[in-house]
Design a protein around this motif. Structure first.
Motif, PDB file in Angstrom:
ATOM      1  N   ALA A  89     -46.724  23.972  48.941  1.00 58.46           N
ATOM      2  CA  ALA A  89     -47.514  25.191  49.062  1.00 58.46           C
ATOM      3  C   ALA A  89     -48.985  24.938  48.760  1.00 58.46           C
ATOM      4  CB  ALA A  89     -46.974  26.261  48.138  1.00 58.46           C
ATOM      5  N   GLU A  90     -49.849  25.465  49.618  1.00 55.35           N
ATOM      6  CA  GLU A  90     -51.270  25.578  49.326  1.00 55.35           C
ATOM      7  C   GLU A  90     -51.537  27.033  48.966  1.00 55.35           C
ATOM      8  OE1 GLU A  90     -53.583  24.909  52.915  1.00 55.35           O
ATOM      9  OE2 GLU A  90     -52.009  25.821  54.143  1.00 55.35           O
ATOM     10  N   GLY A  91     -52.682  27.277  48.349  1.00 52.98           N
ATOM     11  CA  GLY A  91     -52.946  28.644  47.931  1.00 52.98           C
ATOM     12  C   GLY A  91     -54.419  28.984  47.950  1.00 52.98           C
ATOM     13  N   VAL A  92     -54.676  30.269  48.073  1.00 53.39           N
ATOM     14  CA  VAL A  92     -56.022  30.822  47.908  1.00 53.39           C
ATOM     15  C   VAL A  92     -55.932  31.931  46.869  1.00 53.39           C
ATOM     16  CG1 VAL A  92     -57.794  32.286  48.976  1.00 53.39           C
ATOM     17  CG2 VAL A  92     -57.006  30.225  50.146  1.00 53.39           C
ATOM     18  N   LEU A  93     -56.846  31.903  45.901  1.00 50.13           N
ATOM     19  CA  LEU A  93     -56.981  32.963  44.921  1.00 50.13           C
ATOM     20  C   LEU A  93     -58.278  33.710  45.212  1.00 50.13           C
ATOM     21  CD1 LEU A  93     -56.175  30.952  41.649  1.00 50.13           C
ATOM     22  CD2 LEU A  93     -54.565  31.908  43.323  1.00 50.13           C
ATOM     23  N   PHE A  94     -58.242  35.046  45.117  1.00 49.16           N
ATOM     24  CA  PHE A  94     -59.457  35.839  45.252  1.00 49.16           C
ATOM     25  C   PHE A  94     -59.414  36.933  44.203  1.00 49.16           C
ATOM     26  CE2 PHE A  94     -62.214  39.174  46.857  1.00 49.16           C
ATOM     27  CZ  PHE A  94     -63.360  38.434  47.162  1.00 49.16           C
ATOM     28  N   VAL A  95     -60.390  36.937  43.297  1.00 47.98           N
ATOM     29  CA  VAL A  95     -60.386  37.844  42.154  1.00 47.98           C
ATOM     30  C   VAL A  95     -61.034  39.170  42.534  1.00 47.98           C
ATOM     31  CG1 VAL A  95     -61.158  38.177  39.774  1.00 47.98           C
ATOM     32  CG2 VAL A  95     -60.444  35.904  40.538  1.00 47.98           C
ATOM     33  N   VAL A  96     -60.354  40.274  42.166  1.00 56.97           N
ATOM     34  CA  VAL A  96     -60.902  41.603  42.444  1.00 56.97           C
ATOM     35  C   VAL A  96     -61.230  42.375  41.174  1.00 56.97           C
ATOM     36  CG1 VAL A  96     -59.925  41.863  44.741  1.00 56.97           C
ATOM     37  CG2 VAL A  96     -58.542  42.493  42.752  1.00 56.97           C
ATOM     38  N   GLU A  97     -60.720  41.939  40.019  1.00 53.38           N
ATOM     39  CA  GLU A  97     -61.002  42.652  38.769  1.00 53.38           C
ATOM     40  C   GLU A  97     -60.722  41.736  37.591  1.00 53.38           C
ATOM     41  OE1 GLU A  97     -58.821  46.414  37.004  1.00 53.38           O
ATOM     42  OE2 GLU A  97     -60.185  47.032  38.604  1.00 53.38           O
ATOM     43  N   GLY A  98     -61.586  41.768  36.579  1.00 53.62           N
ATOM     44  CA  GLY A  98     -61.390  40.956  35.387  1.00 53.62           C
ATOM     45  C   GLY A  98     -61.876  39.533  35.568  1.00 53.62           C
ATOM     46  N   THR A  99     -61.502  38.683  34.623  1.00 56.28           N
ATOM     47  CA  THR A  99     -61.923  37.278  34.646  1.00 56.28           C
ATOM     48  C   THR A  99     -60.719  36.375  34.414  1.00 56.28           C
ATOM     49  OG1 THR A  99     -62.432  37.306  32.266  1.00 56.28           O
ATOM     50  CG2 THR A  99     -64.235  37.812  33.796  1.00 56.28           C
ATOM     51  N   ALA A 100     -60.847  35.137  34.909  1.00 50.24           N
ATOM     52  CA  ALA A 100     -59.761  34.163  34.769  1.00 50.24           C
ATOM     53  C   ALA A 100     -60.337  32.796  34.453  1.00 50.24           C
ATOM     54  CB  ALA A 100     -58.938  34.091  36.054  1.00 50.24           C
ATOM     55  N   GLU A 101     -59.530  32.001  33.774  1.00 52.41           N
ATOM     56  CA  GLU A 101     -59.848  30.593  33.571  1.00 52.41           C
ATOM     57  C   GLU A 101     -58.894  29.772  34.436  1.00 52.41           C
ATOM     58  OE1 GLU A 101     -60.653  28.383  29.590  1.00 52.41           O
ATOM     59  OE2 GLU A 101     -58.545  28.013  30.096  1.00 52.41           O
ATOM     60  N   LEU A 102     -59.438  29.140  35.459  1.00 40.93           N
ATOM     61  CA  LEU A 102     -58.665  28.281  36.351  1.00 40.93           C
ATOM     62  C   LEU A 102     -58.948  26.837  35.990  1.00 40.93           C
ATOM     63  CD1 LEU A 102     -57.035  27.692  39.020  1.00 40.93           C
ATOM     64  CD2 LEU A 102     -59.249  27.757  40.199  1.00 40.93           C
ATOM     65  N   THR A 103     -57.889  26.070  35.759  1.00 42.86           N
ATOM     66  CA  THR A 103     -58.026  24.640  35.489  1.00 42.86           C
ATOM     67  C   THR A 103     -57.318  23.874  36.590  1.00 42.86           C
ATOM     68  OG1 THR A 103     -58.083  25.028  33.097  1.00 42.86           O
ATOM     69  CG2 THR A 103     -57.615  22.786  33.843  1.00 42.86           C
ATOM     70  N   VAL A 104     -58.038  22.954  37.231  1.00 38.31           N
ATOM     71  CA  VAL A 104     -57.475  22.160  38.319  1.00 38.31           C
ATOM     72  C   VAL A 104     -58.243  20.854  38.403  1.00 38.31           C
ATOM     73  CG1 VAL A 104     -58.934  23.341  40.047  1.00 38.31           C
ATOM     74  CG2 VAL A 104     -56.855  22.145  40.774  1.00 38.31           C
ATOM     75  N   GLY A 105     -57.519  19.751  38.576  1.00 34.08           N
ATOM     76  CA  GLY A 105     -58.163  18.447  38.692  1.00 34.08           C
ATOM     77  C   GLY A 105     -58.977  18.058  37.478  1.00 34.08           C
ATOM     78  N   GLY A 106     -58.565  18.527  36.296  1.00 30.74           N
ATOM     79  CA  GLY A 106     -59.277  18.188  35.073  1.00 30.74           C
ATOM     80  C   GLY A 106     -60.521  19.018  34.821  1.00 30.74           C
ATOM     81  N   ALA A 107     -60.848  19.951  35.702  1.00 33.49           N
ATOM     82  CA  ALA A 107     -62.032  20.789  35.549  1.00 33.49           C
ATOM     83  C   ALA A 107     -61.619  22.234  35.323  1.00 33.49           C
ATOM     84  CB  ALA A 107     -62.924  20.687  36.785  1.00 33.49           C
ATOM     85  N   SER A 108     -62.411  22.951  34.513  1.00 33.83           N
ATOM     86  CA  SER A 108     -62.159  24.351  34.229  1.00 33.83           C
ATOM     87  C   SER A 108     -63.194  25.199  34.953  1.00 33.83           C
ATOM     88  CB  SER A 108     -62.228  24.598  32.722  1.00 33.83           C
ATOM     89  OG  SER A 108     -61.973  25.957  32.424  1.00 33.83           O
ATOM     90  N   HIS A 109     -62.744  26.310  35.544  1.00 33.33           N
ATOM     91  CA  HIS A 109     -63.615  27.198  36.307  1.00 33.33           C
ATOM     92  C   HIS A 109     -63.437  28.628  35.805  1.00 33.33           C
ATOM     93  CE1 HIS A 109     -64.223  24.019  39.371  1.00 33.33           C
ATOM     94  NE2 HIS A 109     -62.939  23.757  39.151  1.00 33.33           N
ATOM     95  N   ALA A 110     -64.541  29.308  35.580  1.00 32.47           N
ATOM     96  CA  ALA A 110     -64.513  30.711  35.195  1.00 32.47           C
ATOM     97  C   ALA A 110     -64.600  31.553  36.453  1.00 32.47           C
ATOM     98  CB  ALA A 110     -65.678  31.024  34.253  1.00 32.47           C
ATOM     99  N   LEU A 111     -63.572  32.353  36.705  1.00 29.53           N
ATOM    100  CA  LEU A 111     -63.520  33.198  37.892  1.00 29.53           C
ATOM    101  C   LEU A 111     -63.815  34.649  37.517  1.00 29.53           C
ATOM    102  CD1 LEU A 111     -60.263  31.839  39.609  1.00 29.53           C
ATOM    103  CD2 LEU A 111     -62.592  30.912  39.698  1.00 29.53           C
ATOM    104  N   ARG A 112     -64.485  35.361  38.423  1.00 31.78           N
ATOM    105  CA  ARG A 112     -64.841  36.755  38.226  1.00 31.78           C
ATOM    106  C   ARG A 112     -64.671  37.483  39.554  1.00 31.78           C
ATOM    107  NH1 ARG A 112     -70.375  37.273  40.008  1.00 31.78           N
ATOM    108  NH2 ARG A 112     -71.304  35.208  40.419  1.00 31.78           N
TER     109      ARG A 112
END
Length: 275
Positions: A89-112
């Motif tokens: 499975a591949e995936g796409v995330l799209f944030v519409v409300e709030g914040t998230a911490e996504l960690t992938v490939g050793g890197a952390s990303h702040a999503l809004r």
């Protein structure tokens, strides 16, 4: 530019509400109005804490064939260390409300709100709500279809603000598409974009083409042509269109009409089921 991203809040209708609604399910298309996204229509997933979801589309005979789409709702402190259990499975995330911490490939990303993430197969990602508000995001999943001579795409994390919308020729910017992925990158077998219509803009002919579509209305309202029917839609509604379903749109206003669009692209038409 001011934007809004509609997110369902759940709840339950009162006993005095009429049963009649705009929900439609046909062989060519489906409309799931925002009013159907209530507490009693949610699901839960193993491996996720403090999380529920609304399933908008799933591979099913007579319905979506190439993808699934969820609206995830994660309470503060919730999330998952193993969100994806399907190695293909591949995936796409799209944030519409709030914040998230996504960690992938050793890197952390702040999503809004407005953040987009493409996650290739076997990306090994995690996602948590470290904030104090409820997180809501779309999660679109597809079984990746390899192509000879092409590797799987890379991880991609962007925000809508990072992308200049591409204007549809001859529309003076009244119809534009925000493309998070380069259309010339044939490694990708799906595109998830944002389509924007200014008030009065139209799709001026009945599009009829091979791509399957999932459309979630982020903002505004419009009248959409689906097969032989004109259907009113508004922010929070979801539409599924099977391949070759005729479609057109008239955005009457008063504000902009915007939707998150899924479609399958860049691959041969399968002549038999994939193993």
């Amino acid at each position: 530019m001011s934007r809004s991203y509609f997110a369902p809040q759940g709840g339950h209708p009162g006993q005095d509400q009429l049963l009649t609604d705009r929900a439609v399910f046909t062989e060519a298309y489906a409309v799931i109005p925002r009013g159907t996204m209530r507490d009693i229509t949610t699901s839960v997933l193993p491996g996720w804490t403090e999380t529920r979801l609304w399933v908008l589309a799933r591979p099913l005979s007579g319905f979506a064939e190439t993808f699934s789409q969820y609206i995830m709702e994660v309470q503060p402190g919730g999330g998952s260390d193993q969100p994806e259990t399907d190695a293909q499975a591949e995936g796409v995330l799209f944030v519409v409300e709030g914040t998230a911490e996504l960690t992938v490939g050793g890197a952390s990303h702040a999503l809004r709100p407005g953040s987009y993430a493409y996650l290739p197969p076997e990306a090994g990602w995690t996602l948590h709500n470290r904030g104090t508000e409820v997180l809501r995001f779309h999660w679109i999943r597809k079984a990746y279809v390899p192509a000879p001579g092409l590797s799987a795409p890379d991880v991609l994390v962007l925000h809508e603000d990072d992308v200049t919308p591409a204007e549809m020729p001859g529309t003076e910017g009244k119809w534009a598409t925000t493309r998070f992925v380069d259309p010339a990158d044939l490694r990708h077998d799906m595109h998830v974009t944002i389509v924007t219509f200014e008030p009065g803009a139209v799709i001026p002919f009945l599009e009829t083409h091979v791509m399957e579509h999932g459309l979630y209305v982020l903002e505004g309202k419009a009248v959409y042509r689906l097969n032989t029917d004109w259907v009113e839609v508004e922010a929070g509604d979801f539409m599924w269109l099977r391949a070759f379903c005729p479609q057109a749109c008239y955005a009457g206003g008063p504000g902009r009409f915007r939707y998150l669009l899924y479609k399958d692209v860049n691959r041969h038409m399968p002549l038999r089921p994939f193993a």
